[in-house]
Design an enzyme around this catalytic site. Structure first.
Site, PDB file in Angstrom:
ATOM      1  N   ARG A  53      69.580 -18.711   2.531  1.00 41.77           N
ATOM      2  CA  ARG A  53      69.873 -17.785   1.426  1.00 41.77           C
ATOM      3  C   ARG A  53      70.680 -18.463   0.323  1.00 41.77           C
ATOM      4  NH1 ARG A  53      73.814 -14.559   2.153  1.00 41.77           N
ATOM      5  NH2 ARG A  53      73.209 -14.053   4.290  1.00 41.77           N
TER       6      ARG A  53
ATOM      7  N   TYR B   6      60.343  -4.628 -21.157  1.00 43.55           N
ATOM      8  CA  TYR B   6      59.600  -4.345 -19.934  1.00 43.55           C
ATOM      9  C   TYR B   6      60.045  -2.987 -19.359  1.00 43.55           C
ATOM     10  CZ  TYR B   6      57.194  -5.610 -15.587  1.00 43.55           C
ATOM     11  OH  TYR B   6      56.345  -5.653 -14.524  1.00 43.55           O
TER      12      TYR B   6
ATOM     13  N   ASP C 148      64.519 -12.208 -22.440  1.00 42.83           N
ATOM     14  CA  ASP C 148      63.395 -12.302 -21.513  1.00 42.83           C
ATOM     15  C   ASP C 148      62.261 -12.938 -22.316  1.00 42.83           C
ATOM     16  OD1 ASP C 148      61.059 -11.895 -20.081  1.00 42.83           O
ATOM     17  OD2 ASP C 148      61.624  -9.903 -19.354  1.00 42.83           O
TER      18      ASP C 148
ATOM     19  N   LYS D 165      54.058 -15.043 -14.207  1.00 36.36           N
ATOM     20  CA  LYS D 165      53.106 -15.102 -15.312  1.00 36.36           C
ATOM     21  C   LYS D 165      52.757 -16.566 -15.640  1.00 36.36           C
ATOM     22  CE  LYS D 165      54.054 -10.721 -15.045  1.00 36.36           C
ATOM     23  NZ  LYS D 165      55.118 -10.079 -15.787  1.00 36.36           N
TER      24      LYS D 165
HETATM   25  C1  LIG Z   1      56.151  -9.221 -15.478  1.00 33.33           C
HETATM   26  C2  LIG Z   1      57.360  -9.143 -16.323  1.00 33.33           C
HETATM   27  C3  LIG Z   1      58.614  -8.881 -15.767  1.00 33.33           C
HETATM   28  C4  LIG Z   1      58.797  -8.597 -14.304  1.00 33.33           C
HETATM   29  O1  LIG Z   1      58.506  -9.714 -13.524  1.00 33.33           O
HETATM   30  P1  LIG Z   1      58.027  -9.607 -11.986  1.00 33.33           P
HETATM   31  O2  LIG Z   1      57.852 -11.035 -11.598  1.00 33.33           O
HETATM   32  O3  LIG Z   1      56.779  -8.816 -11.983  1.00 33.33           O
HETATM   33  O4  LIG Z   1      59.142  -8.924 -11.254  1.00 33.33           O
HETATM   34  C5  LIG Z   1      59.705  -8.860 -16.617  1.00 33.33           C
HETATM   35  N1  LIG Z   1      59.577  -9.076 -17.946  1.00 33.33           N
HETATM   36  C6  LIG Z   1      58.386  -9.332 -18.508  1.00 33.33           C
HETATM   37  C7  LIG Z   1      58.305  -9.570 -19.969  1.00 33.33           C
HETATM   38  C8  LIG Z   1      57.234  -9.373 -17.726  1.00 33.33           C
HETATM   39  O5  LIG Z   1      56.055  -9.613 -18.295  1.00 33.33           O
END
Ligand SMILES: *Cc1c(COP(=O)(O)O)cnc(C)c1O
Length: 394
Positions: A60, A113, A185, A210
């Site tokens: 962890r 998001y 983000d 992504k």
């Molecule tokens: C997909 C996404 C998230 C969340 O990510 P996960 O890996 O699905 O938890 C957060 N911010 C943006 C802009 C995203 O496209």
């Protein structure tokens, strides 16, 4: 300093690895052992000095495969340090929990998001942390929303589905004047197209699910920034425990090696698809920051080196005609997410925003005719031919 594509493959890579293997091994152990009690004592001193990543103790707290990815992503993003975790949402929620205390205030820009907004409005509020949501890209509204207890501004660049691009430099200026931190983000940009830390942002988060992973086959998240901030967050991460599995970390590292090649292709295809759609009479409007018609085109041109593979557009037709268009597409799969090998498409009014009433949905601009299309690594000419035949159904 090597260039991005070389760094993606060699950055901070340990040249000599166990068994003289060329690639980073997947270290699946949950525990790390000690030779004798002297070894234990020495290691404890190192932990107390903050060197827990050099000699690991328990899964962890860190794993060599995870650590290799953290280092690689940190050099690519021009960050001092990074924490790799189980998902993008974990990276976001753990970062907010780590920085905010009860009685403090944060600002969130609109069209972040959906789960990020939900976490702030439903959970942070329960713990005495207030969030003000301001319109996307409205620096003046942010300035007005600042309070003496505003600890941070959380934004997304570009946003989804409108692909708005906030002027990060202006935002950082406002935040600094008020002693607040900025978290961006930057999932939709990826480190290939935007480097928020170089523009003065304090922390960057990505959903590794992504572009970073890039093959629609894993979930991961990362937060990156200065060593002291990341060290503070890592302490909470040790308590929360949302670690990434070693196998997943390896797949992510493998994805990152081709990040630049892939994102270049997404950029080229995204632009080609956006231009094509804009020329079609069955398409009412196209939202892509690479198009001069986009409201933030100038900011995007200044801050970004490419505009990615996500294109949003509205069909000139009804809700049903839009669904028929989506159904007629033969290449993209109908499903959320983006940034991977396979093209994906959604009709947000039906898919991501189905929980809202029509009025609530329209208030955030999600019309029945809106389509969010994410190119994959297919040939853009095939994607365009496919879009053309589906548009004939409208
Ligand atoms: C997909 C996404 C998230 C969340 O990510 P996960 O890996 O699905 O938890 C957060 N911010 C943006 C802009 C995203 O496209």
């Amino acid at each position: 300093m090597t260039r991005f594509m070389t760094t993606a493959i060699h950055g901070k890579e340990q040249r000599q690895k166990p068994y003289h293997a060329l690639v980073t091994p997947i270290c699946t152990t949950s525990t790390f052992t000690f030779e004798d009690m002297d070894d234990v004592n020495r290691t404890q001193d190192e932990y107390l000095a903050g060197k827990y990543l050099e000699r690991m103790e328990y899964g962890r707290y860190g794993n060599p495969t995870q650590y290799a990815v953290e280092q690689r992503l940190a050099v690519l993003e021009e960050a001092e340090a990074a924490i790799l975790s189980a998902s993008g949402m974990y990276a976001i929620t753990a970062t907010l929990l780590g920085l905010l205390s009860s009685g403090e205030h944060m600002i969130l820009t609109q069209d972040c998001y959906r789960r990020t907004r939900g976490f702030c409005s439903t959970y942070l509020s329960r713990w005495g942390i207030e969030t003000t949501i301001v319109p996307a890209c409205d620096i003046e509204a942010i300035e007005k929303a600042m309070r003496p207890n505003t600890r941070l501004i959380f934004t997304e660049v570009p946003t989804n589905p409108w692909l708005r691009v906030i002027d990060l430099e202006a935002l950082v200026e406002v935040a600094r004047a008020h002693g607040a931190k900025v978290i961006a983000d930057s999932t939709i940009a990826s480190p290939c197209n935007l480097r928020p830390l170089a523009l003065g942002v304090d922390l960057v988060v990505h959903s590794g699910t992504k572009y970073l992973g890039g093959h629609n086959d894993l979930l991961a998240g990362v937060v990156l920034g200065a060593e002291d901030l990341i060290t503070e967050l890592r302490e909470l991460h040790f308590h929360l425990g949302g670690v990434v599995a070693p196998q997943t970390a390896y797949n992510l590292l493998r994805g990152v090696k081709t990040l630049d090649l892939r994102v270049e292709h997404h950029n080229t295809s995204g632009m080609a698809v956006a231009r094509f759609l804009e020329s079609q009479t069955q398409v009412k409007s196209v939202y892509y920051p690479g198009l001069p018609s986009h409201p933030d085109h100038d900011v995007a041109m200044r801050l970004m080196s490419g505009f990615g593979g996500m294109v949003s557009f509205e069909i000139a037709g009804t809700r049903e005609q839009t669904s028929a268009f989506v159904d007629a597409l033969r290449i993209p799969y109908i499903g959320p997410s983006f940034g991977g090998t396979e093209a994906l498409v959604i009709q947000p009014a039906i898919q991501s925003y189905c929980g809202l009433s029509v009025e609530q949905r329209l208030a955030v601009g999600i019309t029945d005719q809106l389509v969010r299309y994410a190119v994959g690594l297919e040939d853009p000419d095939d994607l365009i031919e496919d879009l053309a035949q589906a548009l004939e159904r409208v």
